[in-house]
Write an enzyme that holds these catalytic residues in place. Sequence first.
Site, PDB file in Angstrom:
ATOM      1  N   GLU A   1      41.041  32.541  29.817  1.00 16.59           N
ATOM      2  CA  GLU A   1      41.787  31.359  30.290  1.00 16.59           C
ATOM      3  C   GLU A   1      41.962  30.312  29.193  1.00 16.59           C
ATOM      4  OE1 GLU A   1      39.480  29.578  33.438  1.00 16.59           O
ATOM      5  OE2 GLU A   1      37.731  29.279  32.168  1.00 16.59           O
TER       6      GLU A   1
ATOM      7  N   GLN B   1      34.902  35.927  39.904  1.00 21.10           N
ATOM      8  CA  GLN B   1      33.894  36.163  38.853  1.00 21.10           C
ATOM      9  C   GLN B   1      32.613  35.386  39.081  1.00 21.10           C
ATOM     10  OE1 GLN B   1      36.337  36.094  34.806  1.00 21.10           O
ATOM     11  NE2 GLN B   1      37.400  35.181  36.524  1.00 21.10           N
TER      12      GLN B   1
ATOM     13  N   ASP C   1      29.985  31.601  31.636  1.00 24.87           N
ATOM     14  CA  ASP C   1      30.750  31.561  30.377  1.00 24.87           C
ATOM     15  C   ASP C   1      29.925  32.001  29.167  1.00 24.87           C
ATOM     16  OD1 ASP C   1      32.715  30.381  31.972  1.00 24.87           O
ATOM     17  OD2 ASP C   1      32.071  28.350  31.461  1.00 24.87           O
TER      18      ASP C   1
ATOM     19  N   ARG D   1      53.485  50.109  33.650  1.00 23.49           N
ATOM     20  CA  ARG D   1      53.613  48.661  33.456  1.00 23.49           C
ATOM     21  C   ARG D   1      52.593  48.137  32.446  1.00 23.49           C
ATOM     22  NH1 ARG D   1      53.764  47.067  39.866  1.00 23.49           N
ATOM     23  NH2 ARG D   1      56.013  46.924  40.068  1.00 23.49           N
TER      24      ARG D   1
HETATM   25  O1  F6P Z   1      32.081  27.063  33.712  1.00 19.15           O
HETATM   26  C1  F6P Z   1      32.285  28.023  34.705  1.00 19.15           C
HETATM   27  C2  F6P Z   1      33.733  28.076  35.114  1.00 19.15           C
HETATM   28  O2  F6P Z   1      33.888  29.083  36.095  1.00 19.15           O
HETATM   29  C3  F6P Z   1      34.722  28.281  33.965  1.00 19.15           C
HETATM   30  O3  F6P Z   1      34.766  29.618  33.527  1.00 19.15           O
HETATM   31  C4  F6P Z   1      35.990  27.758  34.589  1.00 19.15           C
HETATM   32  O4  F6P Z   1      36.885  27.305  33.606  1.00 19.15           O
HETATM   33  C5  F6P Z   1      35.505  26.624  35.448  1.00 19.15           C
HETATM   34  O5  F6P Z   1      34.121  26.839  35.690  1.00 19.15           O
HETATM   35  C6  F6P Z   1      36.195  26.512  36.779  1.00 19.15           C
HETATM   36  O6  F6P Z   1      35.722  25.382  37.441  1.00 19.15           O
HETATM   37  P1  F6P Z   1      36.023  25.026  38.954  1.00 19.15           P
HETATM   38  O7  F6P Z   1      34.936  25.644  39.772  1.00 19.15           O
HETATM   39  O8  F6P Z   1      35.984  23.535  38.994  1.00 19.15           O
HETATM   40  O9  F6P Z   1      37.360  25.590  39.311  1.00 19.15           O
END
Ligand code: F6P
Length: 364
Positions: free
Chosen positions: A238, A290, A143, A178
Site C-alpha cells: 500500500e 490481514q 507491518d 489476466r
Molecule cells: O499498522 C497496521 C495497519 O494495518 C497498516 O498496515 C495500515 O496502513 C493501517 O494499520 C490501517 O489502519 P486502520 O485500521 O486505521 O485502517
Amino acid sequence: MKKRLLIATGGGDCPGLNAVIRAIVKRAQQEPEWEILGSIDAFNGILMDPIHLVELTPEKVAGIHVQGGTIIGTTNQGGPFSWPVKNPDGSWTVIDRSADFMERIRNENIEAIINIGGDGSQRISQGLFELGCHIIGVPKTIDNDLSATDFTFGFQTAVDIATDAVDKLVTTAASHHRILILEVMGRYAGWIALHASIAGGAEVCLIPEIDYDINSVMEALKRRTASGKEFANIVIAEGAKPKGGSLSYLEEDNPCGAKRLYGAGLRLEQELKDAGCEIEIRTAILGHLQRGGRPNAFDRILASQFGVKAFELVLQEKWGYMVSYRHPNIVAVPIIDAIKEYNYVSPDSDLVNTARGLGICLGD
Ligand code: F6P
C-alpha cells in the site's frame, strides 16, 4: 492490598494480542500479590469518565490465545498526549491529558503498566515513562516495521493470509489469462508484500523501499508473455509509489489518526493501461483481512514469550524497557531505542536478492 498491573492494547489490532494478555495473566498467577486489570480501548479506559477497567482473571483469559483481535479493545486515535476534543463548530482540537492520566493512575493505585502496541503506542509509553510512569512495552504490528526486534507478532499471520490470497489469485489469473494485482498492507514497509511474493510466487513485487518505474514493470510482463505465460500476478504494498510520484492516501477528516494508505494497486492498474498493457487487469485490495482472525502458531508462541517476559520485567522493575525478539532469545531493550528508527526492507538484503534470484521484478 494487592499490587495492581494495568494492561493496554493500543494502535491497530493484530493477531496475537490476546495471546500476550493471556500469557501475562498466567505468569502473574504465580505471583499472588498481583492483580491484573485491562484498560478498555487502549488508554481511553483510564481517560474516559467514568474510568473503564476490567479485571483480567485466569478464567477470563482461558483459551483466548487462539482468538484474533483483543478482548480489551483498542484504538489508533489519540491518547494521553493528543486527546481529541470536538469543538461546537465541528472542528477538532487536540489536547495534552498526560498530567490527568498520571493522576488517574495514582488514584487507581496502579503500580505498573504493560503497553502492547506499535510505534505510536511505544512513543506514548516513552512519554509516560519520562513522566515517571512504571511502564513496560510489548511491540506488536503486522507491518514488522519496528526496529530493535527481529519480528513482531502478527506479521507472520498477515504473511500467511497474504500468501493465501496470492495462491487464490494465481488460479483465477491463469484461468482468465489476466494480470491480477494484489494490494497488501504494511504502511511504509514492504515486508508483507515481499514475503507474500516469494511464498506465493508473484512475477512482480512493488515495495515502498524501491520506487518503481512502470516501464520496468511493463518489460517484465512482456518477457513473461514472450515465454508463453498468458497471465501474471503482481503484489504491491500500500505504501509503494512510482518514481517521482507520491503516496496513495484516502482523503478523509481524521483529527488524530494516521493518514490512511489506500489505492496503490488501482493506480498501478491505470498506469499499466496507460503504458499500453493489452492484457486484462483486475485489482484486489486485501485490507483488514490481514489483521483479523486466529494467529498462527509462530505468532501465538512469540506473543506468549513476550507476555511472560513483560511480566518478568515488571517483577524486575525494568521501567522504560520493551520486550524484544533477538533470535533465539527474548530480551529487554530501552523503549527509546526501539522508537528511534523504523525497520524497513533494505534493497541490498538477502531477501531482496532472493526475490531477484527467483526472477521477481521489483520495479527498478
Ligand atoms: O499498522 C497496521 C495497519 O494495518 C497498516 O498496515 C495500515 O496502513 C493501517 O494499520 C490501517 O489502519 P486502520 O485500521 O486505521 O485502517
